[in-house]
Write a protein that holds these residues in place. Structure first.
Motif, short mmCIF file in Angstrom:
data_model
loop_
_atom_site.label_atom_id
_atom_site.label_comp_id
_atom_site.label_asym_id
_atom_site.label_seq_id
_atom_site.Cartn_x
_atom_site.Cartn_y
_atom_site.Cartn_z
N ASN A 65 0.84 -1.20 0.00
CA ASN A 65 0.00 0.00 0.00
C ASN A 65 0.88 1.25 0.00
O ASN A 65 0.48 2.30 0.49
N CYS A 66 2.08 1.10 -0.56
CA CYS A 66 3.08 2.17 -0.59
C CYS A 66 3.64 2.26 -2.00
O CYS A 66 4.51 1.47 -2.39
N GLY A 67 3.13 3.22 -2.77
CA GLY A 67 3.57 3.33 -4.16
C GLY A 67 5.06 3.54 -4.30
O GLY A 67 5.71 2.97 -5.17
N GLY A 68 5.65 4.36 -3.42
CA GLY A 68 7.07 4.61 -3.49
C GLY A 68 7.91 3.39 -3.19
O GLY A 68 8.92 3.14 -3.85
N CYS A 69 7.50 2.62 -2.17
CA CYS A 69 8.22 1.39 -1.85
C CYS A 69 8.26 0.46 -3.05
O CYS A 69 9.28 -0.16 -3.36
N ALA A 118 9.98 12.21 -14.85
CA ALA A 118 8.63 12.59 -15.26
C ALA A 118 8.18 13.79 -14.45
O ALA A 118 8.36 13.82 -13.23
N LEU A 119 7.60 14.79 -15.10
CA LEU A 119 7.16 15.98 -14.40
C LEU A 119 6.03 15.66 -13.42
O LEU A 119 5.93 16.27 -12.36
N ASN A 120 5.18 14.71 -13.75
CA ASN A 120 4.03 14.38 -12.89
C ASN A 120 4.26 13.09 -12.11
O ASN A 120 3.33 12.33 -11.85
N PHE A 121 5.52 12.85 -11.74
CA PHE A 121 5.87 11.61 -11.06
C PHE A 121 5.11 11.42 -9.75
O PHE A 121 4.62 10.34 -9.46
N GLN A 122 5.04 12.47 -8.94
CA GLN A 122 4.38 12.38 -7.64
C GLN A 122 2.94 11.90 -7.78
O GLN A 122 2.51 10.97 -7.11
N GLN A 123 2.20 12.55 -8.65
CA GLN A 123 0.79 12.22 -8.79
C GLN A 123 0.58 10.82 -9.35
O GLN A 123 -0.36 10.12 -8.97
N ALA A 124 1.46 10.40 -10.26
CA ALA A 124 1.29 9.10 -10.91
C ALA A 124 1.71 7.93 -10.03
O ALA A 124 1.12 6.84 -10.13
N PHE A 125 2.70 8.17 -9.15
CA PHE A 125 3.28 7.03 -8.44
C PHE A 125 3.27 7.13 -6.91
O PHE A 125 2.96 6.17 -6.23
N ASN A 126 3.65 8.26 -6.36
CA ASN A 126 3.86 8.34 -4.92
C ASN A 126 2.63 8.75 -4.12
O ASN A 126 2.54 8.45 -2.93
N TRP A 148 -0.61 4.02 -10.09
CA TRP A 148 0.39 2.95 -9.98
C TRP A 148 0.03 2.02 -8.84
O TRP A 148 0.07 0.79 -8.98
N LEU A 149 -0.36 2.58 -7.70
CA LEU A 149 -0.73 1.76 -6.56
C LEU A 149 -1.98 0.94 -6.89
O LEU A 149 -2.08 -0.24 -6.51
N THR A 150 -2.91 1.54 -7.60
CA THR A 150 -4.11 0.80 -8.02
C THR A 150 -3.73 -0.37 -8.90
O THR A 150 -4.24 -1.49 -8.74
N LEU A 151 -2.81 -0.15 -9.85
CA LEU A 151 -2.37 -1.23 -10.74
C LEU A 151 -1.80 -2.39 -9.95
O LEU A 151 -2.17 -3.56 -10.17
N VAL A 152 -0.89 -2.09 -9.03
CA VAL A 152 -0.23 -3.15 -8.27
C VAL A 152 -1.23 -3.91 -7.40
O VAL A 152 -1.24 -5.15 -7.36
#
Length: 431
Positions: free
Chosen positions: A211-215, A389-397, A403-407
């Motif tokens: 439940n941690c996109g960054g991890c 990526a300019l929108n890295f935070q919103q897409a992944f972290n 990204w978290l939804t995908l995983v």
């Protein structure tokens, strides 16, 4: 696990900045224009007794203090260091950018460097960087993150890598060779299941933060890269996380989770304690932050993170550093930056303290050579990547990121929606 270690581990994996909305707002503060450092700066900059100001985030306080103390003791210039609480950093930078009050030098989480470069917060130091005789040995991921339209704006400050680590005692007890690194992600899964099969109370085969996109990006992207695939398009506007290698990573973790080899609580782990089980000696093998190796009380094996059919890679995190748009002392600030990438700083300060060096030609040095594991960490740094990526935070972290939804759909929910979920990541990246 100490509070400091928890904060460090969380930073290494997630790079979450609570004031993320300000990242986008900085464009309005800075106007998006860029400033070039004077072309006639001497190769090593100017050391004339000037006072320089430097800001860094609290998680890097230890390394920053060591570097500043070493520089100040050997140069006429003197650097005044300001350490800012992690959660306050973006707000402080944003306010200063809008008022023309940025310090001479400031470090930035490498994930956010592209955004701040785009918004004109750093001076163009292309001529100075290109003049370094060892430029080709400097970590490419950090250089790429700080490059816009062919111009270079930052150098590595402190590197933070993801690596595969295993508890040698548990692996040996499971009947496997504790000195042999997993060559593929299938080998990793085999080791995790073997440790789980010991049925030792409180011991798990592996662990992560589901439940941690960054991890997850910190530890799963490297397997994709090691397999010869990419996670993002070159311009950072398209997600490629539905390729064959990525799907193999998801299915491997889905199998580990369903077989009970993933530590209890991993499904709900948001990042605050995701490394605690391994640090306490209760996890057999997992992708793990390299910076935490020195704090382990048991013998751990270390390698790069393997791909589907072999290879190895790492997520090159940490912070980059550059000269701010507001500095009037570019030549003096460059003196600090050129020293920062020198052998005196990389080996005499960082390697001596057990930190990863930012130059591949210094990977095997007098300090790392005392521990082959540190050599391995230094060497894999040159095989890793830093996604831009300019929108890295919103897409992944961000909490609830696509990204978290995908995983979670691929590993926990069995929805078979990887392609559709990947499209949602692209939708955010391309905004």
């Amino acid at each position: 696990m100490t509070p400091f270690r928890r904060r460090l581990a969380l930073r290494a994996a997630t790079a979450i900045l609570t004031a993320s909305a300000l990242v986008g707002g900085l464009a309005a503060c800075s106007g998006g224009s860029t400033t070039a450092a004077p072309a006639d700066i001497p190769a090593e900059g100017t050391d004339d007794g000037s006072t320089l100001t430097l800001w860094t985030r609290a998680p890097l306080e230890k390394q920053a203090k060591l570097l500043v103390e070493a520089y100040n003791s050997s140069h006429q210039n003197q650097v005044e260091l300001t350490v800012v609480p992690n959660d306050d950093y973006v707000a402080k930078v944003g306010a200063a950018a809008g008022s023309g009050g940025l310090p001479d030098l400031f470090a930035a989480d490498i994930v956010y460097v592209p955004n701040w470069v785009e918004q004109g917060l750093f001076q163009d130091i292309t001529a100075q960087v290109d003049g370094l005789s060892y430029k080709d040995a400097i970590n490419q991921g950090h250089l790429d993150a700080g490059t816009l339209d062919g111009a270079e704006y930052v150098l590595p400050f402190v590197l933070d890598l993801s690596v595969m680590m295993w508890n040698k005692d548990l692996v040996a007890e499971a009947g496997l060779d504790p000195e042999k690194a997993p060559a593929t992600i299938a080998d990793f899964a085999k080791t995790a299941k073997a440790v789980q099969a010991l049925n030792k109370p409180g011991v798990s085969g592996t662990s992560t933060g589901l439940n941690c996109g960054g991890c997850l990006l910190f530890t799963w992207f490297p397997s994709i890269w090691a397999s010869g695939e990419d996670a993002l398009s070159a311009d950072g506007t398209e997600s490629l996380l539905n390729n064959d290698a990525a799907k193999e990573v998801y299915s491997t973790w889905k199998d580990l989770e369903s077989s009970g080899a993933v530590a209890p609580g991993s499904a709900d782990e948001t990042g605050a304690t995701w490394v605690a089980g391994f640090q306490e000696g209760n996890v057999g093998i997992m992708p793990f932050p390299a910076t935490l190796l020195s704090g382990l009380s048991f013998d751990a094996g270390v390698s790069g993170i393997p791909g589907v059919d072999g290879g190895e890679s790492t997520f090159v995190g940490g912070d980059g550093i550059g000269i701010s748009k507001d500095s009037k002392q570019s030549a003096q600030a460059w003196n600090f930056l050129s020293w920062l990438t020198s052998e005196d700083a990389q080996v005499g300060v960082l390697a001596k303290d057990g930190s990863t060096v930012a130059r591949t030609d210094l990977a095997d040095n007098e300090y790392s050579s005392k521990d082959p594991r540190q050599v391995a960490i230094n060497e894999v740094a040159g095989k890793g990547k830093t996604p831009v990526a300019l929108n890295f935070q919103q897409a992944f972290n961000a909490p609830g990121s696509p990204w978290l939804t995908l995983v979670r759909n691929a590993v926990l929910n069995d929805t078979d929606t990887v392609d559709a979920d990947n499209d949602e990541i692209t939708a955010v990246l391309s905004q």
